[in-house]
Scaffold this motif. Structure first.
Motif, mmCIF file in Angstrom:
data_model
loop_
_atom_site.group_PDB
_atom_site.id
_atom_site.type_symbol
_atom_site.label_atom_id
_atom_site.label_comp_id
_atom_site.label_asym_id
_atom_site.label_seq_id
_atom_site.Cartn_x
_atom_site.Cartn_y
_atom_site.Cartn_z
ATOM 1 N N SER A 148 0.821 -1.223 0.000
ATOM 2 C CA SER A 148 0.000 0.000 0.000
ATOM 3 C C SER A 148 0.847 1.262 0.000
ATOM 4 N N ARG A 149 2.120 1.143 0.431
ATOM 5 C CA ARG A 149 2.966 2.333 0.416
ATOM 6 C C ARG A 149 3.238 2.812 -1.009
ATOM 7 N N GLU A 150 3.070 1.895 -1.980
ATOM 8 C CA GLU A 150 3.271 2.301 -3.374
ATOM 9 C C GLU A 150 1.986 2.819 -4.018
ATOM 10 N N LEU A 151 0.871 2.632 -3.325
ATOM 11 C CA LEU A 151 -0.418 2.999 -3.927
ATOM 12 C C LEU A 151 -1.078 4.194 -3.248
ATOM 13 N N ILE A 152 -0.980 4.268 -1.924
ATOM 14 C CA ILE A 152 -1.633 5.359 -1.199
ATOM 15 C C ILE A 152 -0.606 6.475 -0.985
ATOM 16 N N VAL A 153 -0.819 7.592 -1.648
ATOM 17 C CA VAL A 153 0.139 8.700 -1.597
ATOM 18 C C VAL A 153 -0.390 9.765 -0.619
ATOM 19 N N THR A 154 0.474 10.189 0.298
ATOM 20 C CA THR A 154 0.043 11.173 1.295
ATOM 21 C C THR A 154 1.022 12.342 1.371
ATOM 22 N N ASP A 155 0.650 13.351 2.149
ATOM 23 C CA ASP A 155 1.600 14.400 2.491
ATOM 24 C C ASP A 155 2.485 13.873 3.629
ATOM 25 N N ASN A 156 3.340 14.730 4.187
ATOM 26 C CA ASN A 156 4.233 14.220 5.227
ATOM 27 C C ASN A 156 3.768 14.599 6.635
ATOM 28 N N HIS A 157 2.486 14.681 6.816
ATOM 29 C CA HIS A 157 1.915 14.898 8.149
ATOM 30 C C HIS A 157 1.903 13.537 8.844
ATOM 31 N N PHE A 158 3.066 13.151 9.394
ATOM 32 C CA PHE A 158 3.238 11.801 9.918
ATOM 33 C C PHE A 158 2.238 11.493 11.024
ATOM 34 N N MET A 159 1.898 10.259 11.165
ATOM 35 C CA MET A 159 0.969 9.719 12.159
ATOM 36 C C MET A 159 -0.498 10.040 11.874
ATOM 37 N N GLN A 160 -0.759 10.851 10.879
ATOM 38 C CA GLN A 160 -2.143 11.184 10.516
ATOM 39 C C GLN A 160 -2.057 11.867 9.158
ATOM 40 N N ALA A 161 -1.477 11.150 8.209
ATOM 41 C CA ALA A 161 -1.167 11.792 6.937
ATOM 42 C C ALA A 161 -2.419 12.010 6.101
ATOM 43 N N ASN A 162 -2.387 13.069 5.291
ATOM 44 C CA ASN A 162 -3.512 13.391 4.411
ATOM 45 C C ASN A 162 -3.285 12.778 3.046
ATOM 46 N N VAL A 163 -4.303 12.122 2.545
ATOM 47 C CA VAL A 163 -4.176 11.391 1.288
ATOM 48 C C VAL A 163 -4.289 12.339 0.098
ATOM 49 N N ARG A 164 -3.371 12.178 -0.858
ATOM 50 C CA ARG A 164 -3.484 12.884 -2.135
ATOM 51 C C ARG A 164 -4.431 12.045 -2.991
ATOM 52 N N GLN A 165 -5.669 12.543 -3.089
ATOM 53 C CA GLN A 165 -6.750 11.705 -3.600
ATOM 54 C C GLN A 165 -6.577 11.263 -5.055
ATOM 55 N N SER A 166 -6.283 12.213 -5.950
ATOM 56 C CA SER A 166 -6.343 11.794 -7.358
ATOM 57 C C SER A 166 -5.145 10.922 -7.717
ATOM 58 N N GLU A 167 -3.978 11.277 -7.177
ATOM 59 C CA GLU A 167 -2.769 10.474 -7.407
ATOM 60 C C GLU A 167 -2.982 9.036 -6.892
ATOM 61 N N THR A 168 -3.586 8.945 -5.700
ATOM 62 C CA THR A 168 -3.841 7.636 -5.093
ATOM 63 C C THR A 168 -4.821 6.823 -5.938
ATOM 64 N N ALA A 169 -5.897 7.467 -6.359
ATOM 65 C CA ALA A 169 -6.892 6.750 -7.171
ATOM 66 C C ALA A 169 -6.262 6.236 -8.459
ATOM 67 N N GLU A 170 -5.422 7.082 -9.074
ATOM 68 C CA GLU A 170 -4.759 6.648 -10.316
ATOM 69 C C GLU A 170 -3.895 5.421 -10.082
ATOM 70 N N ARG A 171 -3.111 5.464 -8.997
ATOM 71 C CA ARG A 171 -2.204 4.329 -8.747
ATOM 72 C C ARG A 171 -2.988 3.069 -8.422
ATOM 73 N N ILE A 172 -4.060 3.215 -7.649
ATOM 74 C CA ILE A 172 -4.861 2.022 -7.322
ATOM 75 C C ILE A 172 -5.466 1.437 -8.591
ATOM 76 N N ARG A 173 -5.967 2.328 -9.462
ATOM 77 C CA ARG A 173 -6.580 1.819 -10.700
ATOM 78 C C ARG A 173 -5.538 1.116 -11.571
#
Ligand code: ASP
Ligand code: MG
Length: 445
Positions: A148-173
């Motif tokens: 999942s570290r290669e698919l779910i892309v976040t910012d660097n707000h560690f311990m409660q990171a915010n997901v970069r939605q469109s990048e993540t959706a693209e990678r999952i697809r």
């Protein structure tokens, strides 16, 4: 296809891992993504490892890692044999070696950071998914392990990171779509930044991983498999007569999660709402029971009594507030400056009461607020909320709520800013009484 998430308590033993795979195998026709949480208790133990390592206690941290490795190895031996067992044990060895390198580094520097904490906490999910994928293959299922570290892309707000939605959706697809009769096994909770630095979605974040997959893939359904029969009308530990709600709306689910019901992670619902994908919460021990369906629309009326203990109530009083303007702005700027969210707010002409959950910066906040007026901080508070769609349209709603609370002194009450909850602040010792009386009045008889 379907996405299924299994919580830690549903993955606590070899037998339970098998049971979870059995449930996933039943839905395999159109493909399944199985999102796994760490084996019951693992994340708490890894948190202890991170704390020990950060304080330089390499021996205790190392012992805990060894225990966890041994337990995962024992589970592997119960589930697998031959080459698949050797393969899984080698993967576990590599994982725990990697963990020890991080732990040794933290210990040597006696340095705990949110960033290293995230790197450590993710090992529970990484380890259990190795076992699940190997066992599924041994059963003849075409299974693939995702990172999942290669698919779910976040910012660097560690311990409660915010997901970069469109990048993540693209990678999952692109990389996370199961074929027919194929099982993809993905660790929940973990993610990484654009540069590949490990992050996590916050405690309980595997639910969120599941809805991210579900939304990106247009899943028919996301099922959250847990150890309760769905979303209940209250916490069954406090209210033995709590009932399972057959269906609730997205808004109600989000509100309940936010106001303390520990069934789903608060961010879980956003991706599902965006794509209109139903989320069902079901009990692994009673797979035939319907559970709770969370979808766009729901009936009106009270759905649950949620509560959150350990709330802090802050009151600021100043006669200078009378007929003046700009006070609220100044007060909220202080909270903003200290990056502390305010949950409830009630104001009168000369005072403002607020509740906060995160007290890490409380002293500094109180000191700054003193510039504005007299500050009173009350730690003996608990938040009790009635959650439900269109509460104000229910005849006699408020009278019912208030009469149920006869004899319970209220510290604060917030009505109306949304018609989806009525929130009350009571003394901590009154939590049980308040929750039980409200439950009796709204759901029993
Ligand atoms: N294992 C992680 C935790 O315990 C994530 C999860 O369970 O969803 O917080
Ligand atoms: Mg967990």
């Amino acid at each position: 296809m379907t996405v299924m998430k299994f919580g830690g308590s549903s993955l606590a033993t070899a037998e339970l891992l098998d049971h979870a795979l059995g449930i996933a195998a039943g839905a395999l026709a159109d493909g399944v993504v199985l999102v796994a949480s760490a084996m019951g208790g693992s994340t708490d133990r890894l948190q202890r490892v991170a704390n020990l390592a950060g304080s330089g206690d390499v021996a205790d941290a190392g012992r805990e890692c060894e225990r966890m490795q041994r337990e995962h190895g024992d589970t592997a031996r119960e589930l697998l044999d031959g080459a698949p067992l050797a393969g899984a044990l080698a993967q576990l060895d590599a994982l725990f070696d990697e963990l020890r390198v991080i732990v040794n580094g933290m210990s040597a520097l006696r340095q705990w950071t949110p960033r290293s904490n995230d790197a450590v906490l993710g090992f529970g999910e990484r380890a259990v998914t190795v076992l699940l994928a190997a066992r599924a293959r041994q059963h003849g299922i075409e299974a693939r392990l995702l990172d999942s570290r290669e698919l779910i892309v976040t910012d660097n707000h560690f311990m409660q990171a915010n997901v970069r939605q469109s990048e993540t959706a693209e990678r999952i697809r692109a990389h996370g779509r199961p074929g027919r009769r194929q099982l993809l096994v993905a660790p929940g909770f973990i993610a990484a930044t654009e540069d590949g630095i490990p992050t996590t979605l916050g405690r309980g974040g595997s639910d969120y991983t599941a809805t991210l997959f579900g939304a990106a893939l247009g899943a028919a359904e996301v099922t959250i498999w847990t150890d309760v029969t769905g979303i209940m009308t209250s916490d069954p530990r406090l209210v033995p007569d709590a009932l399972t709600q057959p269906s609730i709306s997205y808004r109600e689910a989000a509100e309940m999660a936010y106001f303390g019901a520990r069934v789903i992670h608060p961010a879980t619902i956003q991706p599902a709402v965006r794509e209109g994908i139903p989320v069902t919460v079901k009990n692994t021990r009673q797979p035939a029971a319907a559970g709770t369906r969370i979808a766009a629309d729901g009936a009106s009326g009270a759905k649950a009594i949620a509560y959150k203990r350990g709330i802090t109530l802050i009151n600021v009083t100043s006669s200078r507030m009378l007929l003046a303007y700009g006070f609220l702005r100044r007060i909220f700027e202080i909270f903003e400056h200290h990056r502390t969210p305010v949950d409830l707010v009630a104001t009168s002409e000369v005072s403002v009461s607020m509740t906060i959950d995160d007290t890490a910066r409380l002293d500094a906040i109180a000191a700054d607020l003193t510039e504005i007026g007299a500050v009173n901080v009350d730690h003996d508070a608990s938040l009790v909320s009635i959650v439900g769609q269109d509460l104000w349209e229910q005849p006699g709603f408020l009278a019912t709520a208030v009469s149920a609370l006869e004899g319970v002194p209220l510290k604060m009450m917030c009505l109306g800013s949304s018609d989806i909850n009525l929130s009350l602040v009571v003394a901590d010792a009154a939590t049980e009484t308040a929750v039980r009386s409200l439950h009796r009045r709204f759901f029993e008889g």
